[in-house]
Design a protein around this motif. Structure first.
Motif, short mmCIF file in Angstrom:
data_model
loop_
_atom_site.label_atom_id
_atom_site.label_comp_id
_atom_site.label_asym_id
_atom_site.label_seq_id
_atom_site.Cartn_x
_atom_site.Cartn_y
_atom_site.Cartn_z
N ASN A 1 0.81 -1.22 0.00
CA ASN A 1 0.00 0.00 0.00
C ASN A 1 0.84 1.27 0.00
O ASN A 1 0.32 2.36 -0.15
CB ASN A 1 -0.93 0.01 1.21
CG ASN A 1 -2.06 -0.97 1.03
OD1 ASN A 1 -2.87 -0.82 0.14
ND2 ASN A 1 -2.08 -2.01 1.86
N SER B 1 -5.91 2.02 3.70
CA SER B 1 -6.13 1.08 2.59
C SER B 1 -5.93 -0.36 3.06
O SER B 1 -6.72 -1.25 2.75
CB SER B 1 -5.15 1.34 1.45
OG SER B 1 -5.29 2.64 1.01
N TYR B 2 -4.83 -0.58 3.81
CA TYR B 2 -4.53 -1.93 4.28
C TYR B 2 -5.67 -2.43 5.16
O TYR B 2 -6.15 -3.56 5.01
CB TYR B 2 -3.21 -1.93 5.06
CG TYR B 2 -2.98 -3.24 5.78
CD1 TYR B 2 -2.60 -4.38 5.09
CD2 TYR B 2 -3.17 -3.33 7.16
CE1 TYR B 2 -2.42 -5.58 5.73
CE2 TYR B 2 -2.98 -4.53 7.82
CZ TYR B 2 -2.61 -5.65 7.10
OH TYR B 2 -2.45 -6.83 7.74
N GLY C 1 -2.19 4.82 3.38
CA GLY C 1 -1.67 3.46 3.29
C GLY C 1 -2.26 2.56 4.36
O GLY C 1 -2.74 1.45 4.09
#
Ligand code: ATP
Length: 919
Positions: free
Chosen positions: A61, A100-101, A97
């Protein structure tokens, strides 16, 4: 205990030795021994090895094109002297990031856990009884039954086998079915031993009994599976489209950034490093960070919601396709009806019997003309009952008068078992006198089933099946216990009785037999469909009711309103099919009924024409569904098709949405399908379609919301540029980032879980070619919502300026006055976004009607948004970083009023749209 490996050793060693090595017998284990073994060997399951570590997935990500762009931008910002901005951009990247993860992880978990909701069951012999157990509990030494459509649950050696064909493609990649038998032949290549069936493969035809030699990871399939991890598939055309979209927007953002840079440097004569930072801010603001994972999570949430409504979707792709569905090809039995069969009438040449009785007790309540008939009955009735009882693989466990009986087998046969119980027939005693020596299992192509029984020197061939197929094989008829040649007049009266039942929506089943002298075992082994199911003596008919599911009426109405066509495709007879279709409001009496035989003769053009009208397919073999589905697809339809048997698999695979039955469906059908109904109910397909439509429209609402803030973020900068710096920058770069990632995020998430808007099922299906980001959304985002927010935020800026003594520029640039003006711009954008979040919730319906407070997540988002604004403007350290000043009471008053006109104007637009639609 020895756990045998499924190598040739288990195939070649004498069966007695194998059974003794496994400490079992051909009768299976006892429950106690099985339980003890389960403790030592563990559950019969495959643990797949993780191929990618979570760390790698996490890091992915931070290395996407967009992330790299942001890392570099941060460095450039720092190098050009704006350390704060550099840190802010990196913070954006890190938050994005991690977010998103987290979203992807939750999406994967959501879809993974669903599959656990669908256990596979196995019929196992324990303590001398046949039991249905979860295949997870199977242990080496267990003896279990297999039939067409079963997934083989463990590696096993065959003890009995009748015409077994196994699809081993999961192991070998070879799609041609392998024949299996009790005798050993080595065969060519791996897994080819004829007497071993392997876990992970599926039985395509025949019946068998087998002893487990290995379970779980000790199976051949387990050994292969341990090498690879099947990742849950999170890509769909939709996510691919979004990927493309994100890249395109990023490129546009960079072009805009470049334009802003050039204008700022050469037109406004801004210092180069300042222009650079300015351009960077614009790029970061425009890039839609977090879009993709949010969409994935929305789809996964859709999957979870569908699961709650009894539809297990196997891939995210299907969530999207469901919303596009234009035609549903549905089975009748069990999907539209309850699959709770009861025999209501029996017809034999000498008379008609009505069957009554609520309970399942042995009370001989078989009546003739309202009068109970003695348990002995008439010779013809007795023969029919005896065929119904002995030509039957289903067990019914009665749980007392009040509870529903437990059925191990099919509802059709269960109805016959109960009928025989009512007639006082002792099946077990009869099976002792005339044991079953051979079976030709039911298959939905020939629609018949045969069992052969030996009584001394005589073989009785008992056949039951669909009248249309069975009558053709009858040359004689039994009347008052005496058989004679069947005449045309006999056939007419049989047909008349059958039609009478079918017109009432009853399913009829015909019974016939033949007796031949027993010669030897070779003669029995040689009995096949071709020579057994012919020259039969017709005995009679049963007519059973299978009432429509109560939810079906509403579901059918919903489909009609949503312009989704339903086509009944059934193995049952024409008249029964039509009668049920009319009963549930599926078709009118004008509907054309096409039989399987007729379907074969129809050319492509005629079939297409027929498919445009009201139509029902009856007496159709599962293979013929493929032709119906593919023709519909060639007409541009998006087809959902149901199925439960092995032969349904090709049509399930061909359909855009293959729907398998979770309760009565075979493992093969479930494997081929995209969606599995945990309650076998047609209404659940409709519920899933509704969810599919809701997910898609929520994604559009979400996109509309996140895109619309780009306008008020860009307009202030454009004002600054095109006034050649005369109007000082109304919104600083740090403030733009605040809107972009700070205040916009939570309300956007709330839109993803918006409830269905009234009317989602009153619109035609979405076109296949429709794009998620339609022109309409772009217009609405930029030219409507975005324009309103730009105007209001600019007004707020000038309002603050005016109060500070505009047009005195010296005053404006001097700290407090300017900070207050930019704070007001930011605050106005945030309050416009509050209105936008509420407005985006519905496309047409008034939000006052759906309930202004009904979406809690949005309100949490709004409160957090305002709190964040307060923290930024009232905390001294943050004030200097974000160029903010505390707002005054009158400012707050102005801000709080902002959403009201925006919501009201949009309510007006929605009202006009509703009016226009109605007229
Ligand atoms: P649908 O296709 O809508 O599920 P269906 O259950 O009638 O309908 P099939 O299971 O293919 O379709 O059955 C077709 C016909 O075969 C039935 O109408 C019945 O006459 C006959 N049949 C069903 N089950 C058996 C059985 N166990 N033994 C013999 N004949 C059967």
């Amino acid at each position: 205990m020895i756990i045998m490996k499924s190598e040739n050793k288990a195939a070649t060693m004498p069966l007695t030795q194998l059974l003794s090595d496994l400490k079992t017998s051909d009768q299976g284990l006892s429950e106690d021994v099985a339980a003890a073994r389960l403790k030592t060997v563990g559950q019969n399951t495959i643990h797949r090895q993780k191929q990618q570590s979570q760390l790698l997935i996490f890091l992915k990500n931070f290395t996407s094109l967009m992330a790299i762009l942001l890392w570099v931008s941060g460095i450039i910002a720092m190098l050009s002297g704006s350390v704060e901005l550099g840190i802010a951009i990196w913070a954006v990247n890190i938050i994005n990031g991690v977010f998103s993860y987290w979203q992807e992880h939750r999406a994967a978990k959501a879809t993974d856990s669903l599959m656990a909701m669908l256990p596979t069951y196995t019929r196992v012999h324990r303590d001398g009884k046949v039991k249905q157990i979860n295949a997870l509990d199977l242990v080496p030494g267990d003896v279990f039954d297999l039939q067409a459509g079963n997934a083989v649950p463990a590696d096993a050696r065959l003890l009995e086998a009748t015409s077994v064909q196994v699809d081993q493609s999961a192991l070998t990649g070879e799609t041609v079915p392998e024949s299996k038998s009790v005798e050993f032949t080595p065969g060519e290549g791996k897994y080819a031993e004829s007497n071993i069936v392997y876990a992970g493969t599926a039985v395509g035809a025949g019946t068998a009994k087998a002893v487990v030699i290995a379970t779980g990871m000790a199976t051949e399939f387990g050994k292969i599976a341990s090498l690879t991890e099947k990742q849950s598939n999170l890509t769909s055309p939709l996510t691919l489209e979004l990927n493309r979209l994100t890249k395109q927007i990023s490129i546009i953002a960079m072009i805009i950034g470049l334009l802003f840079f050039l204008t700022a440097t050469f037109f406004v004569h801004y210092p180069v490093n300042q222009s650079f930072i300015f351009a960077l801010g614009m790029i970061v603001a425009f890039i839609p960070e977090g879009l993709l994972p949010t969409v994935t999570l929305s789809l996964a949430r859709g999957v979870q919601k569908m699961a709650k409504r009894h539809a297990l979707v196997k891939d995210l792709n299907s969530v999207e396709t469901l919303g596009e569905t234009t035609v549903i090809c549905s089975d009748k039995t069990g999907t539209l009806t309850q699959n709770q069969m009861t025999v209501n009438h029996i017809w034999v040449p000498t008379g008609e019997f009505t069957v009554s009785g609520q309970g399942f007790v042995n009370n001989g309540q078989v009546e003739k003309d309202g009068q109970p008939v003695s348990k002995v009955g008439t010779p013809d009735l007795n023969r029919l009952i005896s065929i119904a009882a002995l030509n039957n693989d289903t067990q019914v466990e009665n749980n007392g008068k009040l509870k529903k009986p437990k059925i191990l087998g099919t509802p059709t046969e269960a109805a016959l078992v109960i009928l025989c119980q009512k007639a006082g027939f002792d099946t077990a005693a009869h099976l002792k006198i005339m044991p079953r020596v051979k079976e030709l299992p039911f298959d939905s192509r020939r629609k018949m089933m045969t069992t052969v029984h030996r009584e001394g020197n005589q073989l009785d061939i008992y056949v039951k099946g669909a009248l249309s197929d069975l009558l053709g094989q009858c040359t004689q008829i039994q009347v008052n216990g005496i058989s004679r040649e069947i005449t045309a007049a006999d056939k007419e009266s049989i047909d008349a009785a059958n039609e009478k039942y079918a017109a009432q929506g009853l399913r009829s089943l015909a019974f016939a037999y033949r007796s031949i002298p027993f010669k030897n075992q070779t003669q029995v082994d040689g009995l096949e469909i071709a020579n057994a199911e012919k020259q039969l003596i017709f005995v009679g008919l049963t007519a059973m009711s299978d009432p429509p599911r109560p939810e079906i009426y509403g579901a059918v109405k919903k489909c009609h309103e949503a312009q989704i066509k339903i086509i009944m495709v059934t193995g049952d007879s024409q008249l029964t099919a039509k009668s049920i279709a009319m009963q549930i409001g599926l078709t009118s009496d004008k509907a054309r009924v096409i039989t399987g035989a007729e379907l074969d003769t129809l050319n492509d053009h005629d079939l297409k024409e027929a498919l445009q009208e009201e139509i029902i397919f009856a007496r159709v073999a599962p293979e013929q569904k493929y032709k119906i589905v593919s023709t519909l697809q060639s007409m541009g339809e998006v087809v959902a098709s149901t199925g439960d048997g092995v032969n349904d698999a090709p049509a399930l695979k061909k359909a855009n949405i293959g729907v398998a039955m979770g309760v009565t469906g075979t493992d093969v059908a479930k494997d081929a399908a995209n969606m599995i109904l945990t309650d076998d109910n047609f209404a659940s397909i409709v519920a899933a379609i509704e969810e599919g439509r809701v997910v898609y429209s929520n994604l559009q609402k979400f996109l509309l919301y996140i895109l619309n803030s780009n306008m008020p973020e860009a307009v202030p900068s454009a004002l600054f540029l095109f006034s050649r710096g005369l109007i000082p920058l109304p919104l600083t770069i740090m403030q733009i980032l605040t809107v972009d990632l700070g205040t916009d995020l939570l309300p956007a998430l709330g839109l993803g879980s918006e409830a269905a808007e009234p009317g989602v099922m009153q619109q035609p299906p979405r076109a296949k070619t429709a794009h998620l980001l339609s022109k309409r959304i772009l217009w609405k985002a930029f030219a409507w919502y975005g324009a309103i927010a730009s105007v209001i935020s600019t007004l707020a800026y000038f309002f603050a300026n005016l109060q500070a003594g505009w047009p005195n520029r010296a005053l404006l640039s001097s700290g407090v006055g300017y900070s207050r003006a930019t704070t007001m711009t930011l605050a106005a954008i945030i309050f416009c976004q509050i209105a936008a979040a509420l407005n985006c919730r519905t496309e047409e319906e008034s939000i006052f009607k759906v309930g202004i407070f009904s979406n809690h997540i949005i309100w949490v988002g709004i409160v957090v948004e305002v709190l964040l604004l307060m923290i930024l403007s009232y905390t001294p350290v943050l004030q200097s970083v974000f160029h903010m000043t505390p707002l005054l009471g009158q400012d707050w008053l102005f801000l709080c009023v902002i959403p009201i006109p925006i919501v009201l104007v949009e309510e007006g637009r929605k009202w006009v749209q509703r009016k226009r639609k109605r007229s």
